[in-house]
Scaffold this motif. Structure first.
Motif, PDB file in Angstrom:
ATOM      1  N   ARG A   6       0.729  -0.781  -0.220  1.00 16.02           N
ATOM      2  CA  ARG A   6      -0.038   0.067   0.279  1.00 16.02           C
ATOM      3  C   ARG A   6       1.051   1.176  -0.436  1.00 16.02           C
ATOM      4  NH1 ARG A   6      -5.297   1.959   1.164  1.00 16.02           N
ATOM      5  NH2 ARG A   6      -5.993   0.248   1.774  1.00 16.02           N
ATOM      6  N   ALA A  49       1.585   3.920  -3.280  1.00 15.42           N
ATOM      7  CA  ALA A  49       1.388   5.143  -3.072  1.00 15.42           C
ATOM      8  C   ALA A  49       1.795   6.419  -3.338  1.00 15.42           C
ATOM      9  CB  ALA A  49       0.527   5.705  -1.183  1.00 15.42           C
ATOM     10  N   LYS A  78      -6.980   8.674  -3.458  1.00 13.74           N
ATOM     11  CA  LYS A  78      -7.504   9.449  -2.623  1.00 13.74           C
ATOM     12  C   LYS A  78      -8.979   8.540  -2.198  1.00 13.74           C
ATOM     13  CE  LYS A  78      -7.404  13.060  -6.625  1.00 13.74           C
ATOM     14  NZ  LYS A  78      -8.372  13.055  -8.183  1.00 13.74           N
ATOM     15  N   ASN A  79      -8.765   9.640  -0.777  1.00 10.24           N
ATOM     16  CA  ASN A  79     -10.341   9.314  -0.163  1.00 10.24           C
ATOM     17  C   ASN A  79     -11.549   8.690  -0.289  1.00 10.24           C
ATOM     18  OD1 ASN A  79      -7.710   9.438   1.674  1.00 10.24           O
ATOM     19  ND2 ASN A  79      -9.538  10.661   2.949  1.00 10.24           N
ATOM     20  N   GLU A 109     -15.037   4.896   5.142  1.00 14.16           N
ATOM     21  CA  GLU A 109     -13.800   5.336   3.889  1.00 14.16           C
ATOM     22  C   GLU A 109     -12.657   4.689   4.055  1.00 14.16           C
ATOM     23  OE1 GLU A 109     -13.646  10.156   3.952  1.00 14.16           O
ATOM     24  OE2 GLU A 109     -12.508   9.842   4.798  1.00 14.16           O
ATOM     25  N   HIS A 110     -12.120   5.312   2.866  1.00 16.26           N
ATOM     26  CA  HIS A 110     -10.960   4.360   2.331  1.00 16.26           C
ATOM     27  C   HIS A 110      -9.803   5.415   2.284  1.00 16.26           C
ATOM     28  CE1 HIS A 110     -11.363   5.256  -2.157  1.00 16.26           C
ATOM     29  NE2 HIS A 110     -12.409   4.465  -1.450  1.00 16.26           N
ATOM     30  N   GLU A 111      -8.792   4.809   2.415  1.00 12.78           N
ATOM     31  CA  GLU A 111      -7.935   6.270   1.439  1.00 12.78           C
ATOM     32  C   GLU A 111      -7.323   6.024  -0.223  1.00 12.78           C
ATOM     33  OE1 GLU A 111      -5.098   5.340   4.727  1.00 12.78           O
ATOM     34  OE2 GLU A 111      -5.684   6.846   6.015  1.00 12.78           O
TER      35      GLU A 111
END
Length: 394
Positions: free
Chosen positions: A206, A210, A216-217, A230-232
């Motif tokens: 991950r 990135a 993006k969230n 909510e994910h990142e």
């Protein structure tokens, strides 16, 4: 036979090269420089293709008395393996970079160069067997299934198998290989096996992604479309994943939830109970055969297989058939001319359809599905869709 021994710097490739020498072949060792950071250091069992690995490969060749070379395939590796890995994740799929490396680097780029230089075969330390039959060469599992690596070789085709040499295929255990290496005085006898993705040696996929993809969230939805977290960055998740969801709302039954679907177009992750991961039908693209195709491939009939979707997964019973591409509707003169010259639509390729006898959990698009019949590897396809009897992706 003139043999090019692919020397990774590990104990398996060193012993494979030694056995090729013992068999009376003319052997030359080569180490592939795949990293664009030549000073990269190895940490325990993490990473491979480092400066230490190159040195270990050189020392093994010195001990065996064979020539040693380093070939720089770093540009090809970046384009065919690393960049492919990034683009697959960006598209919401879960690729297997080891399969792509075997397909594009070790048994395409390396093998092509070896043949051009007059070598008869490339020897590697893979645990798998090639068996000569009346129908040609076949790829089979190694003598011991616990060390079998035939899965990652499922991308090899008939022409490539004709130039492959796997001296360790009949060896019952890795302990025997290490003992043999020690007896031969090879310094890599107790060297740890490499794990994880070689170009992500710290294991933080991950974090690495990135740096390559703009994450993006976005929302995490349940199977009914309700936001539960909510994910990142949707691209950094994979189907079947449980950890890292950080859901603020517990499931009504209190059970853990898993990633069911990744929707990169709208940056959405769908999560739900484990039973919604039960897959009973798979379609595969980029189909290839490890040797002669089964007769049913030409007729579209069903044939029985055992299916394996991960390197260390158990094979499961299934049936498969090959779906021919549908012909284009009323091609114009220009399209007909392109087709006649061999430049037709690359997408017009056969599709593998697999129906599982018992459902599998956590099957992700982008994974490789390898087909077996008993110990024989029939071939492979990249999973395009995975259908659950309980959940249908949007």
């Amino acid at each position: 036979m003139k043999v090019l021994a692919a020397m990774s710097g590990g104990v398996d490739s060193a012993v494979a090269a030694a056995r090729a020498v013992d068999a009376g072949h003319e052997v030359v060792g080569v180490h592939l420089a795949l990293s664009r950071m030549p000073g990269t250091l190895r940490t325990g069992s993490r990473g491979c293709c480092t400066i230490e690995d190159s040195s270990d490969a050189w020392r093994a060749c010195e001990k065996l008395g064979i020539p040693f070379y380093v070939w720089d395939f770093s540009e090809r590796f970046k384009a065919d393996v690393v960049d492919d890995f990034i683009s697959e994740y960006a598209a919401g799929r879960t690729p297997n970079p080891c399969m792509r490396c075997n397909e594009k680097i070790k048994f395409e780029a390396l093998l092509d160069k070896a043949i051009a230089l007059g070598f008869d075969a490339v020897a590697t330390g893979h645990y798998a067997k090639i068996i000569e039959t009346e129908n040609g060469r076949e790829l089979h599992r190694a003598a011991t299934w616990t060390k079998d690596q035939s899965y990652v070789l499922g991308v090899l085709n008939e022409q490539q198998l004709a130039h492959c040499y796997f001296p360790l295929g009949d060896t019952p255990s890795k302990d025997l290989v290490r003992a043999e290496a020690a007896e031969r005085g090879l310094s890599v006898a107790q060297k740890p096996d490499s794990h994880d993705i070689c170009f992500i040696p710290d294991g933080d996929t991950r974090g690495w992604l990135a740096e390559q993809i703009e994450l993006k969230n976005g929302p995490i939805l349940d199977a009914e479309g309700n936001q539960i977290g909510e994910h990142e960055g949707a691209e950094a998740y994979t189907v079947g994943q449980r950890r890292g969801l950080k859901l603020g709302r517990p499931a009504p039954d209190g059970k853990p939830r898993f990633v069911l679907e990744i929707r990169p177009k709208d940056n959405t992750v769908v999560a739900g109970p484990q039973e919604l991961l039960e897959i009973d039908r798979i379609t595969g693209i980029r189909l290839s055969w490890a040797g002669k195709p089964v007769p049913e491939a030409a007729t579209g009939e069903w044939f029985e297989i055992q299916l394996q979707i991960r390197a260390h997964a158990d094979p499961v019973p299934a049936r498969a058939r090959v779906e021919a591409p549908e012909p284009a509707e009323d091609p114009g003169p220009a399209e007909e001319a392109a087709h006649s010259e061999g430049d037709g639509d690359a997408a017009a390729a056969p599709t593998l359809v697999v129906e599982l006898q018992d459902p599998l959990k956590g099957v992700a698009p982008g994974q490789t599905a390898v087909m077996y019949q008993d110990t024989r590897v029939l071939g492979q396809a990249t999973i395009d869709t995975a259908r659950s009897r309980n959940y249908q992706p949007a």
